[in-house]
Design an enzyme around this catalytic site. Structure first.
Site, PDB file in Angstrom:
ATOM      1  CD  GLN A   1       3.505   5.875   2.653  1.00 27.15           C
ATOM      2  OE1 GLN A   1       2.470   5.331   2.292  1.00 27.15           O
ATOM      3  NE2 GLN A   1       4.541   5.214   3.148  1.00 27.15           N
TER       4      GLN A   1
ATOM      5  CG  HIS B   1      -0.199   1.448   7.338  1.00 25.23           C
ATOM      6  ND1 HIS B   1       0.760   1.193   8.284  1.00 25.23           N
ATOM      7  CD2 HIS B   1       0.424   2.154   6.348  1.00 25.23           C
ATOM      8  CE1 HIS B   1       1.916   1.720   7.888  1.00 25.23           C
ATOM      9  NE2 HIS B   1       1.733   2.310   6.707  1.00 25.23           N
ATOM     10  CD  GLU B   2      -1.160   2.669   2.786  1.00 29.88           C
ATOM     11  OE1 GLU B   2      -0.800   3.851   2.605  1.00 29.88           O
ATOM     12  OE2 GLU B   2      -0.339   1.761   3.000  1.00 29.88           O
TER      13      GLU B   2
ATOM     14  N   GLY C   1       0.849  -1.189   0.000  1.00 32.29           N
ATOM     15  CA  GLY C   1       0.000   0.000   0.000  1.00 32.29           C
ATOM     16  C   GLY C   1       0.878   1.230   0.000  1.00 32.29           C
TER      17      GLY C   1
ATOM     18  CG  HIS D   1       0.561   6.796   5.572  1.00 35.97           C
ATOM     19  ND1 HIS D   1       1.694   7.378   6.099  1.00 35.97           N
ATOM     20  CD2 HIS D   1       0.861   5.488   5.396  1.00 35.97           C
ATOM     21  CE1 HIS D   1       2.632   6.469   6.241  1.00 35.97           C
ATOM     22  NE2 HIS D   1       2.156   5.307   5.821  1.00 35.97           N
TER      23      HIS D   1
ATOM     24  CB  CYS E   1       5.646   2.331   7.257  1.00 34.31           C
ATOM     25  SG  CYS E   1       5.111   3.834   6.428  1.00 34.31           S
ATOM     26  CG  LEU E   2       6.539   1.071   1.226  1.00 35.04           C
ATOM     27  CD1 LEU E   2       5.898   1.303  -0.136  1.00 35.04           C
ATOM     28  CD2 LEU E   2       7.604  -0.007   1.135  1.00 35.04           C
TER      29      LEU E   2
END
Length: 179
Positions: free
Chosen positions: A61, A146-147, A56, A150, A104-105
């Site tokens: 991000q 999670h997204e 995701g 963000h 997380c990226l």
């Protein structure tokens, strides 16, 4: 042979915002322009997510403070969920709370046990403005939550407390990508 377009095939890989970048800590703005720029952003998000081997990715991000995310994520039964959401809103989170590993990226190479509901539903629209609701269980429910975090300007370390939070932040401070 595939007849449809592969998500991200026409996108470009963008640099990822890393923990500490102000864009990750500010709530994202609603999308109001559904033109070609939005479609290009979604393609870039897919390309970047796949290049970074994520499941995701939210627009902030990659430095874009707008309410958009993409996903290509399995649930706990290994069913693949592939898509995007524009102006998403969580509409449901329930079931049981499960502490599971989450990465997380924007914090490459790190993960921690984060508590999330094992069921979630998110409503929003597509790049063409069509209404959509996505429901997830297990790992996919975690991804949706999670997204959405963000887009609200929240990263997963903020869901940790005490020793688990301190331990993760020490690892982040020592990471090669840390500022």
């Amino acid at each position: 042979m595939r007849h449809g377009s592969i998500p991200g095939a026409h996108g470009r890989v963008r640099p990822l915002a890393l923990l500490g970048d102000p864009v990750l800590h500010a709530p994202c703005a609603e999308v109001t322009d559904f033109g070609p720029e939005l479609a290009a952003l979604v393609e870039d998000l897919f390309a970047t997510m796949y290049a970074a081997r994520g499941v995701g990715l939210a627009a902030n991000q990659v430095g874009e403070g707008v309410r958009v995310f993409v996903y290509d994520c399995p649930d706990d039964e290994d069913e693949r969920h592939l898509g995007h959401m524009v102006n998403p809103r969580p509409v449901e989170a329930g079931g049981v709370v499960v502490r599971g590993p989450e990465g997380c990226l924007s914090l490459p190479g790190l993960e921690a046990g984060v508590e999330r509901y094992d069921e979630a539903a998110v409503t929003g629209v597509t790049v063409t403005g069509e209404p959509v609701t996505v429901r997830g269980t297990g790992f996919f429910a975690r991804c949706l939550q999670h997204e959405c975090d963000h887009l609200a300007g929240r990263v997963y370390p903020e869901r940790l407390s005490g020793l688990r939070h301190r331990r993760l932040m020490r690892k982040a401070a020592r990471a090669s990508w840390s500022r």
